[in-house]
Design a protein around this motif. Structure first.
Motif, mmCIF file in Angstrom:
data_model
loop_
_atom_site.group_PDB
_atom_site.id
_atom_site.type_symbol
_atom_site.label_atom_id
_atom_site.label_comp_id
_atom_site.label_asym_id
_atom_site.label_seq_id
_atom_site.Cartn_x
_atom_site.Cartn_y
_atom_site.Cartn_z
ATOM 1 N N PRO A 469 0.819 -1.222 0.000
ATOM 2 C CA PRO A 469 0.000 0.000 0.000
ATOM 3 C C PRO A 469 0.850 1.267 0.000
ATOM 4 N N ASN A 470 0.200 2.372 -0.224
ATOM 5 C CA ASN A 470 0.859 3.674 -0.223
ATOM 6 C C ASN A 470 1.430 4.011 1.155
ATOM 7 N N THR A 471 2.637 4.530 1.182
ATOM 8 C CA THR A 471 3.270 4.961 2.451
ATOM 9 C C THR A 471 3.740 6.403 2.349
ATOM 10 N N ASN A 472 3.382 7.086 1.274
ATOM 11 C CA ASN A 472 3.815 8.468 1.062
ATOM 12 C C ASN A 472 2.934 9.420 1.870
ATOM 13 N N LYS A 473 3.541 10.123 2.829
ATOM 14 C CA LYS A 473 2.779 11.005 3.715
ATOM 15 C C LYS A 473 2.167 12.184 2.962
ATOM 16 N N ASP A 474 2.861 12.710 1.964
ATOM 17 C CA ASP A 474 2.328 13.844 1.203
ATOM 18 C C ASP A 474 1.046 13.464 0.468
ATOM 19 N N ILE A 475 1.045 12.264 -0.106
ATOM 20 C CA ILE A 475 -0.157 11.787 -0.793
ATOM 21 C C ILE A 475 -1.302 11.617 0.195
ATOM 22 N N ASP A 476 -0.987 11.089 1.364
ATOM 23 C CA ASP A 476 -2.004 10.881 2.390
ATOM 24 C C ASP A 476 -2.560 12.216 2.894
ATOM 25 N N ASP A 477 -1.695 13.201 3.079
ATOM 26 C CA ASP A 477 -2.138 14.523 3.533
ATOM 27 C C ASP A 477 -3.045 15.183 2.494
ATOM 28 N N GLU A 478 -2.674 15.028 1.236
ATOM 29 C CA GLU A 478 -3.499 15.590 0.160
ATOM 30 C C GLU A 478 -4.870 14.930 0.134
ATOM 31 N N TYR A 479 -4.883 13.624 0.301
ATOM 32 C CA TYR A 479 -6.146 12.879 0.356
ATOM 33 C C TYR A 479 -7.013 13.406 1.496
ATOM 34 N N ASN A 480 -6.412 13.639 2.661
ATOM 35 C CA ASN A 480 -7.159 14.135 3.826
ATOM 36 C C ASN A 480 -7.717 15.535 3.578
ATOM 37 N N ARG A 481 -6.939 16.395 2.903
ATOM 38 C CA ARG A 481 -7.425 17.742 2.613
ATOM 39 C C ARG A 481 -8.668 17.699 1.720
ATOM 40 N N VAL A 482 -8.610 16.860 0.706
ATOM 41 C CA VAL A 482 -9.751 16.747 -0.209
ATOM 42 C C VAL A 482 -10.985 16.231 0.529
ATOM 43 N N GLN A 483 -10.797 15.259 1.407
ATOM 44 C CA GLN A 483 -11.916 14.732 2.186
ATOM 45 C C GLN A 483 -12.523 15.808 3.077
ATOM 46 N N GLN A 484 -11.672 16.655 3.619
ATOM 47 C CA GLN A 484 -12.170 17.725 4.484
ATOM 48 C C GLN A 484 -12.923 18.779 3.670
ATOM 49 N N TYR A 485 -12.398 19.120 2.495
ATOM 50 C CA TYR A 485 -13.116 20.051 1.612
ATOM 51 C C TYR A 485 -14.506 19.507 1.289
ATOM 52 N N LEU A 486 -14.554 18.213 1.002
ATOM 53 C CA LEU A 486 -15.814 17.578 0.650
ATOM 54 C C LEU A 486 -16.786 17.627 1.826
ATOM 55 N N LYS A 487 -16.273 17.343 3.000
ATOM 56 C CA LYS A 487 -17.101 17.353 4.207
ATOM 57 C C LYS A 487 -17.647 18.749 4.488
ATOM 58 N N ASP A 488 -16.811 19.775 4.256
ATOM 59 C CA ASP A 488 -17.212 21.155 4.535
ATOM 60 C C ASP A 488 -18.011 21.776 3.386
ATOM 61 N N GLY A 489 -18.062 21.095 2.246
ATOM 62 C CA GLY A 489 -18.726 21.667 1.079
ATOM 63 C C GLY A 489 -17.997 22.883 0.555
ATOM 64 N N TYR A 490 -16.684 22.859 0.668
ATOM 65 C CA TYR A 490 -15.861 24.023 0.334
ATOM 66 C C TYR A 490 -15.039 23.761 -0.919
ATOM 67 N N THR A 491 -15.083 24.703 -1.858
ATOM 68 C CA THR A 491 -14.254 24.623 -3.055
ATOM 69 C C THR A 491 -13.153 25.669 -2.939
ATOM 70 N N PRO A 492 -11.891 25.268 -2.797
ATOM 71 C CA PRO A 492 -10.788 26.226 -2.632
ATOM 72 C C PRO A 492 -10.678 27.161 -3.829
ATOM 73 N N PRO A 493 -10.026 28.317 -3.652
ATOM 74 C CA PRO A 493 -9.850 29.259 -4.762
ATOM 75 C C PRO A 493 -9.075 28.636 -5.908
ATOM 76 N N ASN A 494 -9.281 29.214 -7.087
ATOM 77 C CA ASN A 494 -8.526 28.780 -8.249
ATOM 78 C C ASN A 494 -7.048 29.085 -8.057
ATOM 79 N N LYS A 495 -6.236 28.524 -8.921
ATOM 80 C CA LYS A 495 -4.791 28.696 -8.807
ATOM 81 C C LYS A 495 -4.376 30.162 -8.916
ATOM 82 N N ASP A 496 -5.165 30.965 -9.641
ATOM 83 C CA ASP A 496 -4.802 32.376 -9.793
ATOM 84 C C ASP A 496 -5.245 33.218 -8.607
ATOM 85 N N GLY A 497 -5.882 32.549 -7.611
ATOM 86 C CA GLY A 497 -6.242 33.237 -6.381
ATOM 87 C C GLY A 497 -7.623 33.832 -6.375
ATOM 88 N N GLU A 498 -8.342 33.750 -7.479
ATOM 89 C CA GLU A 498 -9.693 34.275 -7.529
ATOM 90 C C GLU A 498 -10.651 33.306 -6.847
#
Length: 503
Positions: A469-498
């Motif tokens: 299985p995956n052991t990369n902490k960065d990948i796991d942290d990214e996965y957790n961030r996406v799950q939290q966004y989904l839970k909060d119903g939050y869409t982060p700003p675009n890459k250009d900051g808008e």
């Protein structure tokens, strides 16, 4: 069928497409605008663009032709598509939007490479090759549809008809990119559903009840949804048809719509719009196929997929012929343009910018992307010159290929913490090999190739992920961030900051 009103309707339709191409040319100044509309698409455009690009000429020509030939036992394809559409919106749309935004991905191939942090770049490159392979075949099926349509309408040479259809599509896609494609899809989706609702009423009122009863009685099993044969053969046939729904999880031209939505809070509305459109459209296509049985007892071999065109020719007022025929062309063009743009995106971001010239400027990449649209269009055009090609079979092959290669990998990318780049690569390759082997050895006459290949893909990934299985902490942290966004119903700003909004 040739009269000034028919020509006028088509000229107006073409002018609308050309206007949209020119209009959105001035709004597509950055690569992200050209490939993803700046990730700012609203609920109506997202929903109807996704479904219009999904159904294509297959909806108005392929499915009615299949029902006309075999009756209601082909209904399981429509059932599978309805279920697959719903599950795709529910389980993939929001997560894919958030994940591709988090990874800064503009194509499915780049998302897979970044999501699994593939150090070899193999996942991204191989998925790009698979995308180009199956989309070229898929786009060719659309051009075959366009050729048959123009040939039937205006009695012009098939090859000339194909070139004419491609020329118009290239123009607005080349200029306006994703924004032009999506907004023309919105217009074309409304045109398609108008045709699919109006035509059955016109055709039904044109048939004598006794003639209809006798025609259905003469064709045994017309209304029986259960195929004939031994029990095991019946079960395999139903599973094979309904398995079309599995393909949704791996279709890049549909998934890219999810990636472009402005905010995940818009998705519930999009789901409702999409499902209503799909249900009405598929129901209408099935009814058209059934009504063709009493209207046309024996169509020439190969003309079965023209049953809707014949109905328009024979029963529709000259004032509306052009409008309804334009609806067929709309179904065809909405899909081809989407496929050409995805191919261009893949070549530009995943091959040119990733391998050939990593330091290319945004202006250069935008120019290169337009060149790639032209090149892929020409290749698909050459493949479509075979007039004998069957639309339904071409779509079946390409749809199965995408579902087999990408479906399980996308689901694992969105739902599994354990998934790794090597399990994704292994699953993708095995799924594709099984799919091609199943198809070219003729086993698809017993079971649609997407079933064994989809299962092979996901089983391989499960086994590898279990033992390594995956052991990369960065990948796991990214996965957790996406799950939290989904839970909060939050869409982060675009890459250009808008910041995104959800109006």
């Amino acid at each position: 069928m040739n009269n000034w009103m028919t020509y006028a309707a088509f000229i107006l339709y073409f002018l609308i497409l050309i206007f949209m191409g020119i209009h959105f040319y001035f709004k597509s100044r950055k690569l992200e605008d050209y490939l993803l509309g700046g990730r700012g698409m609203g609920s109506w455009v997202t929903a109807l663009s996704a479904q219009a690009s999904d159904m294509s000429g297959w909806l108005l020509m392929g499915l009615p032709g299949a029902i006309y030939l075999a009756g209601m036992n082909q209904i399981w394809i429509a059932v599978g598509l309805i279920i697959g559409t719903f599950l795709n919106w529910i389980f993939v749309a929001a997560r894919l939007r958030l994940y591709t935004g988090e990874t800064g991905s503009m194509t499915l191939s780049s998302f897979l490479g970044k999501r699994f942090n593939d150090p070899t770049n193999s996942l991204r490159l191989i998925s790009s090759v698979i995308t180009l392979l199956f989309f070229t075949v898929y786009a060719a099926s659309g051009l075959v549809s366009a050729g048959k349509l123009f040939e039937s309408m205006f009695n012009i040479d098939y090859t000339t008809a194909v070139v004419l259809g491609m020329a118009v599509m290239i123009f607005y896609t080349l200029l306006g990119g994703f924004l032009a494609v999506c907004w023309t899809d919105l217009f074309q989706a409304l045109l398609m559903v108008f045709a699919i609702v109006v035509l059955p009423f016109i055709a039904y009122n044109s048939i004598d009840p006794d003639t209809m009863t006798k025609a259905f009685a003469a064709k045994d099993g017309t209304f029986n949804p259960i195929p004939q044969g031994a029990a095991i053969a019946v079960i395999l046939s139903i599973i094979s048809s309904a398995a079309w729904g599995l393909g949704y999880f791996g279709q890049p031209h549909i998934l890219v719509r999810f990636m472009s939505v402005k905010n995940i809070k818009l998705l519930p509305r999009s789901i409702t719009i999409a499902m209503v459109w799909v249900f009405i459209s598929l129901t209408g296509a099935v009814i058209i196929g059934l009504l063709g049985i009493p209207l046309y007892k024996e169509l020439p071999t190969g003309d079965e997929e023209k049953v809707l065109i014949y109905m328009i020719r024979d029963f529709v007022s000259p004032y509306f012929i052009g409008v309804l025929l334009a609806a067929i062309l709309a179904a065809i063009m909405s899909t081809i343009s989407s496929q050409m743009l995805v191919c261009s995106s893949t070549l530009t971001e995943d091959i040119y910018a990733n391998v050939i010239k990593p330091k290319a400027s945004s202006k250069e990449l935008l120019f290169v992307s337009r060149i790639f649209v032209l090149i892929i269009s020409i290749i698909a055009l050459i493949l479509s010159f075979d007039k004998s090609s069957n639309i339904f079979q071409l779509v079946t092959f390409a749809w199965g290929g995408f579902g087999a290669a990408f479906g399980p990998v996308v689901l694992m990318a969105l739902y599994s913490r354990k998934a790794t780049w090597y399990s994704a690569l292994a699953g993708m390759v095995v799924g594709t090999i099984v799919m091609l082997t199943w198809y070219f050895t003729g086993l698809n006459k017993y079971m649609y190739e997407i079933v064994p290949s989809f299962l092979a893909n996901i089983v391989v990934m499960f086994i590898i992920n279990y033992f390594k299985p995956n052991t990369n902490k960065d990948i796991d942290d990214e996965y957790n961030r996406v799950q939290q966004y989904l839970k909060d119903g939050y869409t982060p700003p675009n890459k250009d900051g808008e910041a995104d909004c959800c109006n």
